[in-house]
Write a protein that holds these residues in place. Structure first.
Motif, mmCIF file in Angstrom:
data_model
loop_
_atom_site.group_PDB
_atom_site.id
_atom_site.type_symbol
_atom_site.label_atom_id
_atom_site.label_comp_id
_atom_site.label_asym_id
_atom_site.label_seq_id
_atom_site.Cartn_x
_atom_site.Cartn_y
_atom_site.Cartn_z
ATOM 1 N N TYR A 56 0.869 -1.178 0.000
ATOM 2 C CA TYR A 56 0.000 0.000 0.000
ATOM 3 C C TYR A 56 0.904 1.226 0.000
ATOM 4 C CZ TYR A 56 -3.088 3.626 1.703
ATOM 5 O OH TYR A 56 -3.781 4.797 1.832
ATOM 6 N N PRO A 57 0.639 2.257 -0.712
ATOM 7 C CA PRO A 57 -0.493 2.607 -1.580
ATOM 8 C C PRO A 57 -0.104 2.612 -3.054
ATOM 9 C CG PRO A 57 0.538 4.632 -0.850
ATOM 10 C CD PRO A 57 1.391 3.474 -0.350
ATOM 11 N N TYR A 58 0.247 1.510 -3.604
ATOM 12 C CA TYR A 58 0.727 1.445 -4.982
ATOM 13 C C TYR A 58 -0.239 0.727 -5.916
ATOM 14 C CZ TYR A 58 5.300 2.996 -3.402
ATOM 15 O OH TYR A 58 6.321 3.736 -2.869
ATOM 16 N N VAL A 59 -0.053 0.987 -7.198
ATOM 17 C CA VAL A 59 -0.635 0.184 -8.264
ATOM 18 C C VAL A 59 0.557 -0.540 -8.866
ATOM 19 C CG1 VAL A 59 -1.876 0.157 -10.456
ATOM 20 C CG2 VAL A 59 -2.471 1.853 -8.699
ATOM 21 N N CYS A 60 0.538 -1.868 -8.784
ATOM 22 C CA CYS A 60 1.683 -2.675 -9.208
ATOM 23 C C CYS A 60 1.385 -3.417 -10.502
ATOM 24 C CB CYS A 60 2.045 -3.689 -8.127
ATOM 25 S SG CYS A 60 2.595 -2.917 -6.594
ATOM 26 N N PHE A 61 2.429 -3.571 -11.293
ATOM 27 C CA PHE A 61 2.354 -4.283 -12.556
ATOM 28 C C PHE A 61 3.230 -5.523 -12.478
ATOM 29 C CE2 PHE A 61 0.820 -0.174 -13.525
ATOM 30 C CZ PHE A 61 0.065 -0.261 -14.673
ATOM 31 N N TYR A 62 2.758 -6.591 -13.093
ATOM 32 C CA TYR A 62 3.474 -7.869 -13.145
ATOM 33 C C TYR A 62 3.596 -8.225 -14.615
ATOM 34 C CZ TYR A 62 1.955 -7.846 -8.302
ATOM 35 O OH TYR A 62 1.719 -7.486 -7.003
ATOM 36 N N LEU A 63 4.799 -8.174 -15.132
ATOM 37 C CA LEU A 63 5.022 -8.352 -16.562
ATOM 38 C C LEU A 63 4.583 -9.729 -17.057
ATOM 39 C CD1 LEU A 63 6.037 -6.484 -18.736
ATOM 40 C CD2 LEU A 63 8.341 -7.338 -18.349
ATOM 41 N N THR A 64 4.799 -10.768 -16.263
ATOM 42 C CA THR A 64 4.444 -12.130 -16.673
ATOM 43 C C THR A 64 3.597 -12.811 -15.603
ATOM 44 O OG1 THR A 64 6.353 -13.188 -15.634
ATOM 45 C CG2 THR A 64 6.669 -12.339 -17.885
ATOM 46 N N SER A 65 2.988 -13.927 -15.973
ATOM 47 C CA SER A 65 2.220 -14.702 -14.988
ATOM 48 C C SER A 65 3.160 -15.246 -13.912
ATOM 49 C CB SER A 65 1.447 -15.828 -15.660
ATOM 50 O OG SER A 65 2.323 -16.720 -16.321
ATOM 51 N N GLY A 66 4.400 -15.559 -14.280
ATOM 52 C CA GLY A 66 5.384 -16.026 -13.298
ATOM 53 C C GLY A 66 5.689 -14.961 -12.262
ATOM 54 N N ASP A 67 5.814 -13.704 -12.694
ATOM 55 C CA ASP A 67 6.028 -12.602 -11.748
ATOM 56 C C ASP A 67 4.853 -12.513 -10.778
ATOM 57 O OD1 ASP A 67 8.462 -11.741 -12.954
ATOM 58 O OD2 ASP A 67 7.337 -10.552 -14.425
ATOM 59 N N PHE A 68 3.635 -12.644 -11.313
ATOM 60 C CA PHE A 68 2.443 -12.573 -10.470
ATOM 61 C C PHE A 68 2.395 -13.745 -9.496
ATOM 62 C CE2 PHE A 68 -2.160 -13.314 -9.759
ATOM 63 C CZ PHE A 68 -2.465 -12.106 -9.151
ATOM 64 N N ASP A 69 2.687 -14.951 -9.988
ATOM 65 C CA ASP A 69 2.680 -16.129 -9.125
ATOM 66 C C ASP A 69 3.718 -16.026 -8.003
ATOM 67 O OD1 ASP A 69 0.652 -17.231 -10.641
ATOM 68 O OD2 ASP A 69 1.994 -18.506 -11.818
ATOM 69 N N ARG A 70 4.854 -15.408 -8.308
ATOM 70 C CA ARG A 70 5.921 -15.237 -7.307
ATOM 71 C C ARG A 70 5.709 -14.005 -6.434
ATOM 72 N NH1 ARG A 70 8.688 -16.586 -11.837
ATOM 73 N NH2 ARG A 70 9.391 -14.448 -12.214
ATOM 74 N N LYS A 71 4.613 -13.264 -6.713
ATOM 75 C CA LYS A 71 4.328 -12.036 -5.968
ATOM 76 C C LYS A 71 5.484 -11.042 -6.096
ATOM 77 C CE LYS A 71 1.389 -14.394 -2.574
ATOM 78 N NZ LYS A 71 0.731 -15.115 -3.579
ATOM 79 N N HIS A 72 5.956 -10.884 -7.335
ATOM 80 C CA HIS A 72 7.111 -10.042 -7.632
ATOM 81 C C HIS A 72 6.711 -8.955 -8.629
ATOM 82 C CE1 HIS A 72 10.898 -8.953 -9.695
ATOM 83 N NE2 HIS A 72 11.345 -8.986 -8.466
ATOM 84 N N PRO A 73 6.249 -7.783 -8.132
ATOM 85 C CA PRO A 73 5.900 -6.706 -9.062
ATOM 86 C C PRO A 73 7.129 -6.255 -9.844
ATOM 87 C CG PRO A 73 5.263 -6.148 -6.796
ATOM 88 C CD PRO A 73 6.057 -7.403 -6.740
ATOM 89 N N THR A 74 6.922 -5.959 -11.122
ATOM 90 C CA THR A 74 8.023 -5.476 -11.950
ATOM 91 C C THR A 74 8.016 -3.953 -12.062
ATOM 92 O OG1 THR A 74 6.685 -5.889 -13.924
ATOM 93 C CG2 THR A 74 8.243 -7.613 -13.262
ATOM 94 N N ALA A 75 6.908 -3.301 -11.681
ATOM 95 C CA ALA A 75 6.825 -1.838 -11.665
ATOM 96 C C ALA A 75 5.723 -1.421 -10.702
ATOM 97 C CB ALA A 75 6.542 -1.293 -13.061
ATOM 98 N N MET A 76 5.884 -0.237 -10.082
ATOM 99 C CA MET A 76 4.890 0.283 -9.142
ATOM 100 C C MET A 76 4.685 1.775 -9.412
ATOM 101 S SD MET A 76 5.887 -1.595 -5.537
ATOM 102 C CE MET A 76 7.544 -0.943 -5.436
#
Length: 145
Positions: A53-73
């Motif tokens: 909080y308080p970000y809007v996060c982007f996940y470039l790939t489904s793997g990034d999302f699955d690993r809970k690893h935002p690539t940009a905020m």
């Protein structure tokens, strides 16, 4: 097909998956430094899918999302769109942890531009099925998009 989940649904699922780990971590923190435990618990509760909080996060790939690893905020409320950079343009998923601001995402598909709202405390996955995310505008709209 677009799949969205409310943060309460995600938090419930996250709680089930990590309750034992969190309990052990908080117990360890309490033994080591009793005053640090409330801050650690609050910090963990404020993060969803790795997005604080308080970000809007982007996940470039489904793997990034699955690993809970935002690539940009992103976190700034802006009057117009911000162009997305190489770590967010064309993302697979977007998480909005903001409590009173919506994120409007600019999409391009087949040369046509459209906008998609990611509401307060929401997650949008399979973004690439709708088009290529190219911009973000965070707007103060407590009533929703």
């Amino acid at each position: 097909m677009t799949r969205t989940k409310s943060l309460s649904t995600v938090l419930t699922g996250t709680f089930r998956r990590t309750s034992a780990l969190l309990a052990a971590a908080v117990g360890t923190v309490c033994l080591a430094a009793p005053t640090a435990a409330p801050a650690a618990a609050a910090s963990a509760a404020a993060s969803v899918e790795g997005c604080p909080y308080p970000y809007v996060c982007f996940y470039l790939t489904s793997g990034d999302f699955d690993r809970k690893h935002p690539t940009a905020m992103y976190q700034d409320v802006t009057p117009g769109f911000q162009n997305l950079g190489p770590q967010s343009k064309g993302s697979f998923a977007i998480v909005n942890t903001r409590r009173d601001d919506d994120a409007v995402i600019r999409l391009v598909r087949n040369g046509k531009t459209s906008n998609q709202c990611v509401g307060v405390n929401n997650i949008w996955t399979f973004v690439t099925y709708q088009g290529t995310a190219t911009g973000i505008k965070i707007v103060n709209s407590p009533k929703g998009c």
